[in-house]
Design a protein around this motif. Structure first.
Motif, PDB file in Angstrom:
ATOM      1  N   ILE A   5       0.870  -1.178   0.000  1.00 55.65           N
ATOM      2  CA  ILE A   5       0.000   0.000   0.000  1.00 55.65           C
ATOM      3  C   ILE A   5       0.902   1.222   0.000  1.00 55.65           C
ATOM      4  CG2 ILE A   5      -1.780   1.310   1.209  1.00 55.65           C
ATOM      5  CD1 ILE A   5      -2.994  -1.251   0.545  1.00 55.65           C
ATOM      6  N   VAL A   6       0.790   2.069  -1.011  1.00 56.39           N
ATOM      7  CA  VAL A   6       1.598   3.288  -1.062  1.00 56.39           C
ATOM      8  C   VAL A   6       0.731   4.453  -0.593  1.00 56.39           C
ATOM      9  CG1 VAL A   6       3.048   4.783  -2.464  1.00 56.39           C
ATOM     10  CG2 VAL A   6       2.872   2.353  -3.022  1.00 56.39           C
ATOM     11  N   GLY A   7       1.103   5.019   0.549  1.00 58.66           N
ATOM     12  CA  GLY A   7       0.328   6.095   1.155  1.00 58.66           C
ATOM     13  C   GLY A   7      -0.400   5.590   2.383  1.00 58.66           C
ATOM     14  N   THR A   8      -0.144   6.205   3.537  1.00 59.40           N
ATOM     15  CA  THR A   8      -0.817   5.769   4.771  1.00 59.40           C
ATOM     16  C   THR A   8      -1.685   6.888   5.343  1.00 59.40           C
ATOM     17  OG1 THR A   8       1.074   6.394   6.159  1.00 59.40           O
ATOM     18  CG2 THR A   8       1.000   4.124   5.332  1.00 59.40           C
ATOM     19  N   GLY A   9      -2.356   7.591   4.438  1.00 63.06           N
ATOM     20  CA  GLY A   9      -3.371   8.530   4.887  1.00 63.06           C
ATOM     21  C   GLY A   9      -4.594   7.748   5.320  1.00 63.06           C
ATOM     22  N   TYR A  10      -5.722   8.413   5.343  1.00 63.87           N
ATOM     23  CA  TYR A  10      -6.949   7.791   5.833  1.00 63.87           C
ATOM     24  C   TYR A  10      -7.286   6.520   5.050  1.00 63.87           C
ATOM     25  CZ  TYR A  10     -11.781   7.362   7.292  1.00 63.87           C
ATOM     26  OH  TYR A  10     -12.948   6.870   7.791  1.00 63.87           O
ATOM     27  N   VAL A  11      -7.333   6.622   3.732  1.00 61.98           N
ATOM     28  CA  VAL A  11      -7.707   5.477   2.894  1.00 61.98           C
ATOM     29  C   VAL A  11      -6.648   4.386   2.945  1.00 61.98           C
ATOM     30  CG1 VAL A  11      -8.143   4.703   0.508  1.00 61.98           C
ATOM     31  CG2 VAL A  11      -9.172   6.826   1.354  1.00 61.98           C
ATOM     32  N   GLY A  12      -5.379   4.772   2.814  1.00 62.37           N
ATOM     33  CA  GLY A  12      -4.308   3.794   2.779  1.00 62.37           C
ATOM     34  C   GLY A  12      -4.177   3.005   4.064  1.00 62.37           C
ATOM     35  N   LEU A  13      -4.243   3.689   5.205  1.00 61.02           N
ATOM     36  CA  LEU A  13      -4.063   3.006   6.475  1.00 61.02           C
ATOM     37  C   LEU A  13      -5.233   2.073   6.779  1.00 61.02           C
ATOM     38  CD1 LEU A  13      -2.294   2.553   8.898  1.00 61.02           C
ATOM     39  CD2 LEU A  13      -3.371   4.513  10.013  1.00 61.02           C
ATOM     40  N   VAL A  14      -6.444   2.546   6.544  1.00 58.01           N
ATOM     41  CA  VAL A  14      -7.609   1.692   6.778  1.00 58.01           C
ATOM     42  C   VAL A  14      -7.594   0.497   5.829  1.00 58.01           C
ATOM     43  CG1 VAL A  14     -10.137   1.554   6.661  1.00 58.01           C
ATOM     44  CG2 VAL A  14      -9.046   3.546   7.704  1.00 58.01           C
ATOM     45  N   SER A  15      -7.321   0.743   4.548  1.00 57.13           N
ATOM     46  CA  SER A  15      -7.312  -0.339   3.561  1.00 57.13           C
ATOM     47  C   SER A  15      -6.213  -1.354   3.868  1.00 57.13           C
ATOM     48  CB  SER A  15      -7.114   0.224   2.153  1.00 57.13           C
ATOM     49  OG  SER A  15      -8.178   1.088   1.783  1.00 57.13           O
ATOM     50  N   GLY A  16      -5.020  -0.860   4.176  1.00 61.65           N
ATOM     51  CA  GLY A  16      -3.918  -1.756   4.474  1.00 61.65           C
ATOM     52  C   GLY A  16      -4.183  -2.599   5.710  1.00 61.65           C
ATOM     53  N   THR A  17      -4.691  -1.963   6.747  1.00 63.24           N
ATOM     54  CA  THR A  17      -4.984  -2.674   7.988  1.00 63.24           C
ATOM     55  C   THR A  17      -6.052  -3.743   7.772  1.00 63.24           C
ATOM     56  OG1 THR A  17      -4.402  -0.723   9.308  1.00 63.24           O
ATOM     57  CG2 THR A  17      -5.771  -2.381  10.363  1.00 63.24           C
ATOM     58  N   CYS A  18      -7.095  -3.385   7.034  1.00 61.31           N
ATOM     59  CA  CYS A  18      -8.191  -4.326   6.808  1.00 61.31           C
ATOM     60  C   CYS A  18      -7.797  -5.453   5.854  1.00 61.31           C
ATOM     61  CB  CYS A  18      -9.423  -3.587   6.285  1.00 61.31           C
ATOM     62  SG  CYS A  18     -10.202  -2.520   7.534  1.00 61.31           S
ATOM     63  N   LEU A  19      -6.972  -5.148   4.853  1.00 61.63           N
ATOM     64  CA  LEU A  19      -6.481  -6.208   3.966  1.00 61.63           C
ATOM     65  C   LEU A  19      -5.630  -7.213   4.763  1.00 61.63           C
ATOM     66  CD1 LEU A  19      -5.564  -4.156   0.770  1.00 61.63           C
ATOM     67  CD2 LEU A  19      -7.267  -5.998   0.902  1.00 61.63           C
ATOM     68  N   ALA A  20      -4.859  -6.709   5.703  1.00 68.19           N
ATOM     69  CA  ALA A  20      -4.098  -7.604   6.574  1.00 68.19           C
ATOM     70  C   ALA A  20      -5.038  -8.457   7.409  1.00 68.19           C
ATOM     71  CB  ALA A  20      -3.159  -6.793   7.473  1.00 68.19           C
ATOM     72  N   ASP A  21      -6.143  -7.875   7.834  1.00 63.71           N
ATOM     73  CA  ASP A  21      -7.107  -8.619   8.646  1.00 63.71           C
ATOM     74  C   ASP A  21      -7.843  -9.678   7.827  1.00 63.71           C
ATOM     75  OD1 ASP A  21      -7.760  -8.563  11.451  1.00 63.71           O
ATOM     76  OD2 ASP A  21      -9.833  -8.122  10.873  1.00 63.71           O
ATOM     77  N   LEU A  22      -7.801  -9.527   6.497  1.00 65.20           N
ATOM     78  CA  LEU A  22      -8.372 -10.556   5.620  1.00 65.20           C
ATOM     79  C   LEU A  22      -7.374 -11.691   5.373  1.00 65.20           C
ATOM     80  CD1 LEU A  22     -10.239  -8.429   2.905  1.00 65.20           C
ATOM     81  CD2 LEU A  22     -11.187  -9.512   4.948  1.00 65.20           C
ATOM     82  N   GLY A  23      -6.174 -11.573   5.961  1.00 63.11           N
ATOM     83  CA  GLY A  23      -5.195 -12.647   5.871  1.00 63.11           C
ATOM     84  C   GLY A  23      -4.011 -12.379   4.970  1.00 63.11           C
ATOM     85  N   HIS A  24      -3.997 -11.225   4.304  1.00 67.07           N
ATOM     86  CA  HIS A  24      -2.886 -10.895   3.415  1.00 67.07           C
ATOM     87  C   HIS A  24      -1.714 -10.320   4.222  1.00 67.07           C
ATOM     88  CE1 HIS A  24      -5.627 -11.637   0.156  1.00 67.07           C
ATOM     89  NE2 HIS A  24      -6.454 -10.713   0.585  1.00 67.07           N
ATOM     90  N   THR A  25      -0.528 -10.387   3.646  1.00 69.16           N
ATOM     91  CA  THR A  25       0.642  -9.725   4.229  1.00 69.16           C
ATOM     92  C   THR A  25       0.786  -8.370   3.545  1.00 69.16           C
ATOM     93  OG1 THR A  25       1.744 -11.823   4.670  1.00 69.16           O
ATOM     94  CG2 THR A  25       3.129  -9.844   4.609  1.00 69.16           C
ATOM     95  N   VAL A  26       0.736  -7.320   4.329  1.00 67.00           N
ATOM     96  CA  VAL A  26       0.648  -5.969   3.776  1.00 67.00           C
ATOM     97  C   VAL A  26       1.836  -5.122   4.233  1.00 67.00           C
ATOM     98  CG1 VAL A  26      -0.744  -3.861   3.636  1.00 67.00           C
ATOM     99  CG2 VAL A  26      -1.878  -6.102   3.737  1.00 67.00           C
ATOM    100  N   HIS A  27       2.494  -4.491   3.259  1.00 66.26           N
ATOM    101  CA  HIS A  27       3.575  -3.549   3.541  1.00 66.26           C
ATOM    102  C   HIS A  27       3.096  -2.150   3.165  1.00 66.26           C
ATOM    103  CE1 HIS A  27       6.840  -6.543   4.213  1.00 66.26           C
ATOM    104  NE2 HIS A  27       5.997  -7.302   3.537  1.00 66.26           N
TER     105      HIS A  27
END
Length: 435
Positions: A5-27
Motif C-alpha cells: 500500500i503506497v500512502g498511509t493517509g486515511y484510505v491507505g491506512l484503513v485499507s492496508g490494515t483491513c487487507l491484513a485482517d483478511l489474511g494478506h501480508t501488507v507492507h
C-alpha cells in the motif's frame, strides 16, 4: 497474498490494515519517516473507531508492516495499491501529481508481472495515464486496476469489512482473477464484486459521492423552504424516506456537507465535465448551495442578539461529522470565521477534533475542557457536530451556565417540545422556531 500500500493517509491506512485482517501480508509505504516510526511502535496516527484494535492485532500477527522504502516493499509484492492524495487545484481539478510520480517510480522498480491498483479517487482516464507513464519506464508486463474506496469516516473499518459492493475496473482477465483472490474472504460471505472497465469504475466513485452530495443538498433546500411555509422537515423527511425508491439515508437536513470526499469530488466532476465540453449544472448548484448552507445560522444568531460584536458564542463540535477528527471543509470553520469577522468571541469544544482546529485557528478562539465549561456565560450555543455526548445534554445545567438560553442547532438534535418546556430560544433547520 503479498500486497503493498503506497500512502498511509486515511484510505491507505484503513485499507492496508483491513487487507491484513483478511489474511494478506501488507507492507505500507509512506515518505514521512516520523509517521512510519510511530506506526511501527503501534500508534495509529488518525482517529477512527475500531481501527486501533485491528491495527494492533495485525502487527502482532506479523501481517502488517511499515516502511519508507518503496523498492523494498515492491520486492516482496506483486500487487501495489496506490492510496495517494488527489487534492483539488484552484480550478477544482484533481491533482494527480502524487499518483503519477509514484507510477513512474514503480515502473522503474518492478522486475516481474505487477498489478497497480488505484485506490485513490481519480478522474476518468487516470488509469490510462498511469499505464502510459509505466510503459515509458519498463518493458516488464503489468496491469492497472481501478478499485475505488467507499469508506465513510467514522465507519471505515466496518465499511471495508462489510461493504455493500466492491468495484473492480480493468481490461485484463488476469488482473480480475488476482483481485478476485484478494477479496475472496468478502465474496465468500456474500459481498458482490462488480467487474467493469477502468473508466466506468473511476466514474462510479465520483458519481456516487456527487449523487449523495446532491441528495443532502436537496434536503437542505427542502428544509429552508419548510421554514418559509411552516412545514416540518422531520415529517417531510419521514414521508419521503419511507418510499423505497428514495430511501431514508442522507435525508437529514443540516448545515451542509464537508470532509475530504464530497466537496472535492463534486468540484472534480464539474471540472472533468468542462474539460470535455459538458456542464454539470446540477452539481454547480449543489456546490453553490452547500457553501451558503454552512453559515446559514449566523444571520439567525445575529438577528437574535442584534449585534455580535463582543458577544460570547459557544460552539459544540468541530469535526465535519461525528466519529472522526477530520476538519477538512468542516462547517465549524466557516461559522467560526464568520462569527469572528463580526466581532464575536468564540469558545469551542470537541472531544476529538480540537487539536486539529488549534493547528488552523490557533488562539483566534478559546477552547473548553468539556461541553459544559464551553457554555459558561455564553450568549448563544451553536451545535455543529452530532457527537453522541451532545444529543442528551442536561438542559438544567445549560440554564444555569448560559447568559442567554439560546441554542442554534445545525443538526436538529433536540425535540422541539422539550426545548420549549425548558424555556429555550431554539432555532434548528427546517423546523418551527421555538421562542
Amino acid at each position: 497474498m503479498n500486497i503493498t500500500i503506497v500512502g498511509t493517509g486515511y484510505v491507505g491506512l484503513v485499507s492496508g490494515t483491513c487487507l491484513a485482517d483478511l489474511g494478506h501480508t501488507v507492507h505500507c509505504v509512506d515518505v514521512n519517516e516520523e509517521k512510519v516510526e510511530m506506526m511501527k511502535k503501534g500508534r495509529v496516527p488518525i482517529y477512527e473507531p475500531q481501527l486501533e484494535e485491528v491495527f494492533l492485532r495485525n502487527i502482532r500477527g506479523e501481517r502488517l508492516f511499515f516502511t519508507t522504502n518503496l523498492s523494498e516493499a515492491i520486492k516482496v509484492s506483486n500487487v501495489i495499491f496506490l492510496a495517494l492524495p488527489t487534492p483539488p487545484g484552484e480550478d477544482g481539478s484533481a491533482d494527480l501529481s502524487y499518483v503519477l510520480d509514484v507510477a513512474g517510480q514503480i515502473g522503474e522498480l518492478i522486475t516481474e508481472y505487477t498489478i497497480v491498483v488505484n485506490k485513490s479517487t481519480v478522474p476518468v482516464g487516470t488509469s490510462e495515464k498511469v499505464k502510459s507513464i509505466m510503459k515509458s519506464k519498463t518493458s516488464i508486463p503489468f496491469d492497472v486496476v481501478s478499485n475505488p474506496e467507499f469508506l465513510r469516516e467514522g465507519y471505515a473499518v466496518e465499511d471495508f469489512m462489510n461493504p455493500e459492493r466492491v468495484i473492480v475496473g480493468s481490461s485484463s482477465q488476469r488482473a480480475f482473477e488476482v483481485m478476485d483472490r484478494i477479496y475472496l474472504p468478502l465474496t465468500n460471505i456474500g459481498v458482490t464484486l462488480i467487474q467493469m472497465d477502468e473508466k466506468s469504475s473511476e466514474l462510479t466513485k465520483y458519481a456516487s459521492n456527487s449523487f449523495l452530495a446532491t441528495k443532502i443538498t436537496f434536503m437542505n433546500e427542502i428544509a429552508n423552504y419548510c421554514e418559509k411555509v411552516g412545514a416540518d422537515v422531520d415529517k417531510v423527511r419521514m414521508g419521503m424516506g419511507s418510499d423505497e425508491r428514495i430511501g431514508n439515508r442522507f435525508l437529514f437536513p443540516g448545515i451542509g456537507y464537508g470532509g475530504s470526499c464530497f466537496p472535492k469530488d463534486v468540484k472534480a466532476l464539474i471540472k472533468s465535465g468542462k474539460e470535455v465540453g459538458y456542464n454539470f449544472k446540477i452539481l454547480e448548484s449543489v456546490e453553490e448551495i452547500n457553501i451558503k448552507q454552512k453559515t446559514i445560522l449566523v444571520p439567525e444568531i445575529e438577528k437574535y442578539l442584534g449585534n455580535l460584536n463582543g458577544a460570547k458564542i459557544a460552539i459544540w463540535g468541530l469535526a465535519f461529522k461525528e466519529n472522526t477528527d477530520d476538519i477538512r471543509e468542516a462547517s465549524s470553520l466557516e461559522i467560526i470565521e464568520k462569527l469572528l469577522s463580526k466581532g464575536a468571541n468564540v469558545i469551542a469544544y470537541d472531544s476529538i477534533a480540537m487539536e486539529n482546529v488549534k493547528k488552523v485557528l490557533g488562539n483566534k478562539i478559546s477552547y473548553a475542557k468539556n461541553m459544559y465549561e464551553c457554555v459558561e456565560d455564553a450568549e448563544a450555543l451553536v451545535v455543529v457536530t452530532e457527537w453522541g455526548e451532545f444529543k442528551n445534554p442536561h438542559f438544567d445545567i445549560l440554564t444555569k451556565k448560559m447568559k442567554n438560553k439560546a441554542i442554534f442547532d445545525g443538526r436538529n438534535l433536540y425535540n422541539l417540545e422539550e426545548l420549549a418546556s425548558h424555556g429555550f430560544y431554539y432555532k434548528s433547520i427546517g423546523r418551527k422556531l421555538i421562542k
